[in-house]
Each structure stands twice: as structure tokens, then as C-alpha cells.
Design an enzyme around this catalytic site. Structure first.
Site, PDB file in Angstrom:
ATOM      1  N   ASN A 137       0.831  -1.212   0.000  1.00  0.00           N
ATOM      2  CA  ASN A 137       0.000   0.000   0.000  1.00  0.00           C
ATOM      3  C   ASN A 137       0.857   1.250   0.000  1.00  0.00           C
ATOM      4  O   ASN A 137       1.950   1.270   0.562  1.00  0.00           O
ATOM      5  CB  ASN A 137      -0.966  -0.010   1.189  1.00  0.00           C
ATOM      6  CG  ASN A 137      -0.422   0.706   2.409  1.00  0.00           C
ATOM      7  OD1 ASN A 137      -0.517   1.939   2.506  1.00  0.00           O
ATOM      8  ND2 ASN A 137       0.186  -0.048   3.324  1.00  0.00           N
ATOM      9  N   PHE A 148      -1.244   8.389   4.511  1.00  0.00           N
ATOM     10  CA  PHE A 148      -2.014   9.067   5.569  1.00  0.00           C
ATOM     11  C   PHE A 148      -3.284   9.740   5.025  1.00  0.00           C
ATOM     12  O   PHE A 148      -3.569  10.903   5.322  1.00  0.00           O
ATOM     13  CB  PHE A 148      -1.174  10.122   6.302  1.00  0.00           C
ATOM     14  CG  PHE A 148      -0.094   9.578   7.194  1.00  0.00           C
ATOM     15  CD1 PHE A 148       0.089   8.218   7.380  1.00  0.00           C
ATOM     16  CD2 PHE A 148       0.746  10.452   7.884  1.00  0.00           C
ATOM     17  CE1 PHE A 148       1.099   7.723   8.203  1.00  0.00           C
ATOM     18  CE2 PHE A 148       1.763   9.975   8.715  1.00  0.00           C
ATOM     19  CZ  PHE A 148       1.935   8.608   8.870  1.00  0.00           C
ATOM     20  N   SER A 208       5.975   5.327   8.415  1.00  0.00           N
ATOM     21  CA  SER A 208       5.297   4.983   7.165  1.00  0.00           C
ATOM     22  C   SER A 208       6.219   5.318   5.995  1.00  0.00           C
ATOM     23  O   SER A 208       6.827   6.395   5.972  1.00  0.00           O
ATOM     24  CB  SER A 208       3.996   5.777   7.032  1.00  0.00           C
ATOM     25  OG  SER A 208       3.553   5.714   5.702  1.00  0.00           O
ATOM     26  N   ASN A 253       5.155   5.978   3.113  1.00  0.00           N
ATOM     27  CA  ASN A 253       4.316   6.569   2.070  1.00  0.00           C
ATOM     28  C   ASN A 253       4.156   8.080   2.119  1.00  0.00           C
ATOM     29  O   ASN A 253       3.392   8.654   1.356  1.00  0.00           O
ATOM     30  CB  ASN A 253       2.944   5.889   2.088  1.00  0.00           C
ATOM     31  CG  ASN A 253       3.081   4.397   1.857  1.00  0.00           C
ATOM     32  OD1 ASN A 253       3.930   3.997   1.067  1.00  0.00           O
ATOM     33  ND2 ASN A 253       2.288   3.603   2.549  1.00  0.00           N
ATOM     34  N   THR A 254       4.824   8.733   3.074  1.00  0.00           N
ATOM     35  CA  THR A 254       4.886  10.192   3.081  1.00  0.00           C
ATOM     36  C   THR A 254       6.358  10.520   2.873  1.00  0.00           C
ATOM     37  O   THR A 254       7.209  10.005   3.599  1.00  0.00           O
ATOM     38  CB  THR A 254       4.389  10.760   4.427  1.00  0.00           C
ATOM     39  OG1 THR A 254       3.023  10.395   4.601  1.00  0.00           O
ATOM     40  CG2 THR A 254       4.528  12.278   4.468  1.00  0.00           C
ATOM     41  N   LYS A 288       6.158   3.573  16.848  1.00  0.00           N
ATOM     42  CA  LYS A 288       6.158   2.469  15.878  1.00  0.00           C
ATOM     43  C   LYS A 288       7.339   2.619  14.926  1.00  0.00           C
ATOM     44  O   LYS A 288       7.591   3.719  14.429  1.00  0.00           O
ATOM     45  CB  LYS A 288       4.841   2.491  15.085  1.00  0.00           C
ATOM     46  CG  LYS A 288       4.675   1.309  14.144  1.00  0.00           C
ATOM     47  CD  LYS A 288       3.230   1.202  13.719  1.00  0.00           C
ATOM     48  CE  LYS A 288       2.962   0.048  12.805  1.00  0.00           C
ATOM     49  NZ  LYS A 288       1.526  -0.074  12.484  1.00  0.00           N
ATOM     50  N   ASN A 325       6.139  -1.636  11.304  1.00  0.00           N
ATOM     51  CA  ASN A 325       5.329  -1.120  10.200  1.00  0.00           C
ATOM     52  C   ASN A 325       5.641  -1.941   8.938  1.00  0.00           C
ATOM     53  O   ASN A 325       6.317  -2.967   9.013  1.00  0.00           O
ATOM     54  CB  ASN A 325       5.667   0.370  10.015  1.00  0.00           C
ATOM     55  CG  ASN A 325       4.476   1.159   9.511  1.00  0.00           C
ATOM     56  OD1 ASN A 325       3.759   0.698   8.612  1.00  0.00           O
ATOM     57  ND2 ASN A 325       4.245   2.323  10.067  1.00  0.00           N
TER      58      ASN A 325
HETATM   59  C1  LIG Z   1      -3.494  -1.094   3.860  1.00  0.00           C
HETATM   60  C2  LIG Z   1      -2.615  -0.805   5.039  1.00  0.00           C
HETATM   61  C3  LIG Z   1      -2.637   0.460   5.618  1.00  0.00           C
HETATM   62  C4  LIG Z   1      -1.821   0.724   6.733  1.00  0.00           C
HETATM   63  N1  LIG Z   1      -1.868   1.951   7.306  1.00  0.00           N
HETATM   64  C5  LIG Z   1      -1.138   2.194   8.433  1.00  0.00           C
HETATM   65  C6  LIG Z   1      -1.236   3.446   9.099  1.00  0.00           C
HETATM   66  O1  LIG Z   1      -1.987   4.332   8.705  1.00  0.00           O
HETATM   67  N2  LIG Z   1      -0.464   3.628  10.198  1.00  0.00           N
HETATM   68  C7  LIG Z   1       0.379   2.667  10.691  1.00  0.00           C
HETATM   69  O2  LIG Z   1       1.028   2.883  11.705  1.00  0.00           O
HETATM   70  N3  LIG Z   1       0.468   1.463  10.087  1.00  0.00           N
HETATM   71  C8  LIG Z   1      -0.263   1.207   8.974  1.00  0.00           C
HETATM   72  N4  LIG Z   1      -0.175  -0.015   8.373  1.00  0.00           N
HETATM   73  C9  LIG Z   1       0.758  -1.036   8.922  1.00  0.00           C
HETATM   74  C10 LIG Z   1       0.069  -2.040   9.834  1.00  0.00           C
HETATM   75  O3  LIG Z   1      -0.467  -1.412  10.972  1.00  0.00           O
HETATM   76  C11 LIG Z   1       1.052  -3.133  10.291  1.00  0.00           C
HETATM   77  O4  LIG Z   1       2.069  -2.536  11.050  1.00  0.00           O
HETATM   78  C12 LIG Z   1       1.703  -3.874   9.129  1.00  0.00           C
HETATM   79  O5  LIG Z   1       0.791  -4.039   8.085  1.00  0.00           O
HETATM   80  C13 LIG Z   1       2.250  -5.240   9.548  1.00  0.00           C
HETATM   81  O6  LIG Z   1       1.237  -6.109  10.009  1.00  0.00           O
HETATM   82  P1  LIG Z   1       0.488  -7.189   9.048  1.00  0.00           P
HETATM   83  O7  LIG Z   1       1.541  -7.942   8.318  1.00  0.00           O
HETATM   84  O8  LIG Z   1      -0.343  -8.020   9.970  1.00  0.00           O
HETATM   85  O9  LIG Z   1      -0.364  -6.393   8.115  1.00  0.00           O
HETATM   86  C14 LIG Z   1      -0.969  -0.305   7.255  1.00  0.00           C
HETATM   87  C15 LIG Z   1      -0.968  -1.555   6.657  1.00  0.00           C
HETATM   88  C16 LIG Z   1      -1.776  -1.828   5.575  1.00  0.00           C
HETATM   89  C17 LIG Z   1      -1.748  -3.199   4.951  1.00  0.00           C
END
Ligand SMILES: Cc1cc2nc3c(=O)[nH]c(=O)nc-3n(C[C@H](O)[C@H](O)[C@H](O)COP(=O)(O)O)c2cc1C
Length: 370
Positions: free
Chosen positions: A127, A131, A192, A194-195, A230, A259
Site C-alpha cells: 500500500n 495518511f 510509514s 508513504n509520506t 512504531k 510497520n
Molecule cells: C493497507 C494498510 C494500511 C496501513 N496503514 C497504516 C497506518 O496508517 N499507520 C500505521 O502505523 N500502520 C499502517 N499499516 C501497517 C500495519 O499497521 C502493520 O504494522 C503492518 O501491516 C504489519 O502487520 P500485518 O503484516 O499483519 O499487516 C498499514 C498496513 C496496511 C496493509
């Protein structure tokens, strides 16, 4: 066939067959959940349908405290699923012991242009949302609906894309100030991918300035809430170690590890077309990276509470995080692929496993190599 298997084998293939757009599908899910939770009877029926039969939401084995946060059970939904806090009650009904909303910056912003969510293969999401958020004022309004809740409510806080980094302390303080009374814990998210350049804030100095500003707000108001940081799984360990020192010095609640990753080799391993795709990878490919970082932090600072996440999809991958040193775990990507019964199914399996292995509380297996 249990409910998770039914979802994986019968429902998910339909989504694949119809090539349902990942972001649109997610909006529909949040919209549906937000409507279901408005009607208590409907919510109760929904809960019975989706959760694993006979699962324990909480009991003496499952309940724990992580960095001052009381968790009825150690499985949380981390930030990114319900970014604007629109379906919190319904998400708690899936059996999560904690729900973390966000990441929320001060002002609403659209995030990066679509298409920005991809599912390169099963149990993998890439993704580059950036934000996308309604902003702290609207999210604070939404949080008013969840004063009563069955588990811990967290908020991941961040900085708007158009703000200079010198303003990062103020930016995080603004979001925290707006929501201070409404949630049980906060997480500072500068990890993140993505920023643009956001991850440059993952340093001892920058994070210290952000945390101190958040603390100043809490002290002035006389309301102290646990604050986590995080981290990205790609952060060099010398820098992780400095942030660990910061957590100890400032008595922070703990770390969320980790993350998503933007490791180029991991992207390339998903196939040529993903090599140059901007964004962070979650799910199976991040599992080992996250577990290694958890084990490293637990090794150098065993008293720091860790909420571990990255590629958890079943009992084995959840236990791996606890054994490495996590006190609670987060699941996001696997929820998308395995469906709403996954948290309750996992709780059932975890509880049975603890009973069979003579474990009387989840704390006993944290950082214990088996
Ligand atoms: C679609 C998507 C959006 C995410 N958005 C955020 C976010 O806004 N803030 C954040 O701290 N982590 C975000 N994450 C990271 C997740 O909170 C998590 O740390 C990461 O995906 C690892 O866990 P997983 O493998 O179970 O998904 C996002 C992950 C995904 C897949």
C-alpha cells in the site's frame, strides 16, 4: 471446515474472480460495519455469525497489561484498517482486545493518488496510501461514539504531508490534544514509507522532540496516557538501539514492531512488476524482518513492552512473535485474506495451546524461546 477456512476457500476466491478493487472493497467493508454497529441487535447477530464458536474473548490466561494498557486479550487490530474510527464497536465484536485507529494527522488530507492498494499475492498487501485521513477534528467527533468499549482503544498520530519537519512536535501534539481524553493509548508513527521523507524523523533527536511536546500537553492537562513509538522493519539496528534508549530514558509505554517494509529485495521477490512500485509491503514477506527486530529489542532491553506485528496469520506465526519478545500482537493483512473470524479463531487456538502447555498467563511466554 471452520469459519476461517470457509472464508478463505469459498468467499475470498469470489473477490479474486471478480477482481474487486482492494480499496473499494475496504470502503464497502467499513461502511457495512459502521451500519451494523449502529443497531445493537444486529451487531449481536453479526458477532455470533462471524466469531469462532466457543472462543474466549478474555480470561485469566489471555488478559494482560502492555505498557500500562489493559488488554482483555493480547490480539489487537493495528493502525491502517479503520483510519477514521468509523467502525470501532464492530471491530471489537470480531474479538480484538484492542483497536488502534489512524494514522491521523491534524488536517484532513486525501493521501496519494489511486491506485494505492495492491494484493500482489495471497497474504501480501502493498500500500501507498500516504495518511489519507479526515483529520483529527472529525476523528475526535467519531471517537465520541466509543466512550463505552470492551477493549483498549488506541490512536496512531502523524504529521500532514505539507508540513515541514520542524513542525513535527507541534503537529503530533495537536492530534494528541484533540483526542487525549478519548483513547487509552497513542502511537507516534513516523515509520510509514508513504509520506516523502517521513522516515527521516525516526531518530533519537526528532522523536525526543515529538515525545516531549506530547508529554507537555499531557502534563498541562493532568492526563497521562501511554505513548508508543512504531518503527519500520528497515531501520538500521544502530538507530533502533538509540530509540530503545529514548524509550527507556523517557519511560515511554513501549514499541510497536513493525510497520510495513519498503525493502527493494522483498518487492522484487514479489515479481518484476512490483520492483518499482512505491509503497510498503505487509503480510508474509515482513514476518521474519519484524520477528528479528522484536527479538533484537527484547534482547537488549527485556523490560521494554513490545506489541509485535508483521505477517501473523495463524497460531504458529503469533507464537513466534510472543517467543521473540512481544507482549501482544497485531494482525492486519491476514484479516483481509482470512476474514473476520480470524481473531476469534486465533484466540481459541492460543487459549487451548496455553492450557495444553500449562501456561497460566500469556506473559509467561513473552521472550521465552521454545
Ligand atoms: C493497507 C494498510 C494500511 C496501513 N496503514 C497504516 C497506518 O496508517 N499507520 C500505521 O502505523 N500502520 C499502517 N499499516 C501497517 C500495519 O499497521 C502493520 O504494522 C503492518 O501491516 C504489519 O502487520 P500485518 O503484516 O499483519 O499487516 C498499514 C498496513 C496496511 C496493509
Amino acid at each position: 471446515m471452520n469459519k476461517v477456512q470457509a472464508y478463505e476457500r469459498l468467499f475470498y476466491p469470489l473477490l479474486e474472480a471478480f477482481q474487486v478493487d482492494a480499496e473499494k472493497a475496504h470502503h464497502v467493508v467499513i461502511w457495512m460495519l459502521s451500519h451494523i454497529e449502529k443497531n445493537p441487535q444486529l451487531l449481536s447477530v453479526f458477532e455470533q455469525i462471524v466469531t469462532a464458536r466457543g472462543y474466549p474473548y478474555t480470561n485469566e490466561r489471555l488478559q494482560t497489561v502492555v505498557g500500562g494498557v489493559d488488554l482483555p486479550n493480547p490480539i489487537i487490530l493495528p493502525a491502517g484498517y479503520d483510519k477514521n474510527a468509523e467502525a470501532v464497536r464492530a471491530l471489537f465484536a470480531l474479538a480484538f482486545g484492542g483497536v488502534e485507529n489512524g494514522t491521523v494527522p491534524t488536517k484532513g488530507q486525501p493521501g496519494n493518488p489511486p491506485k494505492r492498494v495492491f494484493r500482489p499475492r495471497r497474504n501480501v498487501i502493498l500500500n501507498c496510501y500516504g495518511f489519507n485521513s479526515d483529520g483529527s477534528k472529525i476523528v475526535s467527533g467519531n471517537l465520541k461514539n466509543y466512550e463505552e468499549r470492551r477493549g483498549a482503544l488506541g490512536l496512531s498520530i502523524g504529521i500532514n504531508k505539507d508540513r515541514p519537519h520542524e513542525q513535527a512536535p507541534t503537529a503530533h501534539r495537536e492530534v494528541l490534544a484533540q483526542t487525549l481524553e478519548q483513547v487509552d493509548f497513542f502511537t507516534i508513527n513516523v515509520s510509514s514509507p508513504n509520506t516523502k521523507d517521513l522516515r527521516a524523523l525516526q531518530t533519537y533527536e526528532s522523536l525526543k522532540a515529538i515525545v516531549l511536546e506530547c508529554f507537555a500537553e499531557m502534563k498541562e492537562r493532568g492526563i497521562m496516557k501511554p505513548v508508543f513509538i512504531k518503527l519500520a522493519p528497515d531501520l538500521p539496528y544502530e538507530m533502533v538501539d538509540e530509540i530503545v534508549r529514548l524509550v527507556e530514558e523517557l519511560h515511554l509505554a513501549g514499541l510497536m514492531l513493525t510497520n510495513t517494509t519498503n525493502n527493494p529485495d522483498i518487492k522484487a521477490s514479489l515479481g518484476q512488476q512490483w520492483s518499482n512500485q512505491a509503497g510498503g509491503v505487509s503480510g508474509t514477506p515482513v514476518r521474519a524482518l519484524a520477528t528479528q527486530m522484536i527479538a533484537h529489542v527484547h534482547h537488549i532491553a527485556p523490560t521494554i513492552p513490545i506489541i509485535g506485528m508483521g505477517g501473523i496469520k495463524d497460531l504458529e506465526s503469533a507464537l513466534e512473535k510472543f517467543f521473540a519478545g512481544a507482549s501482544a500482537v497485531g494482525i492486519l493483512t491476514a484479516l483481509v485474506f482470512q476474514g473476520p473470524s480470524l481473531p476469534s479463531q486465533l484466540l481459541l487456538q492460543l487459549d487451548q495451546w496455553m492450557e495444553e502447555n500449562g501456561v497460566s498467563n500469556i506473559r509467561e511466554i513473552v521472550g521465552v524461546r521454545r
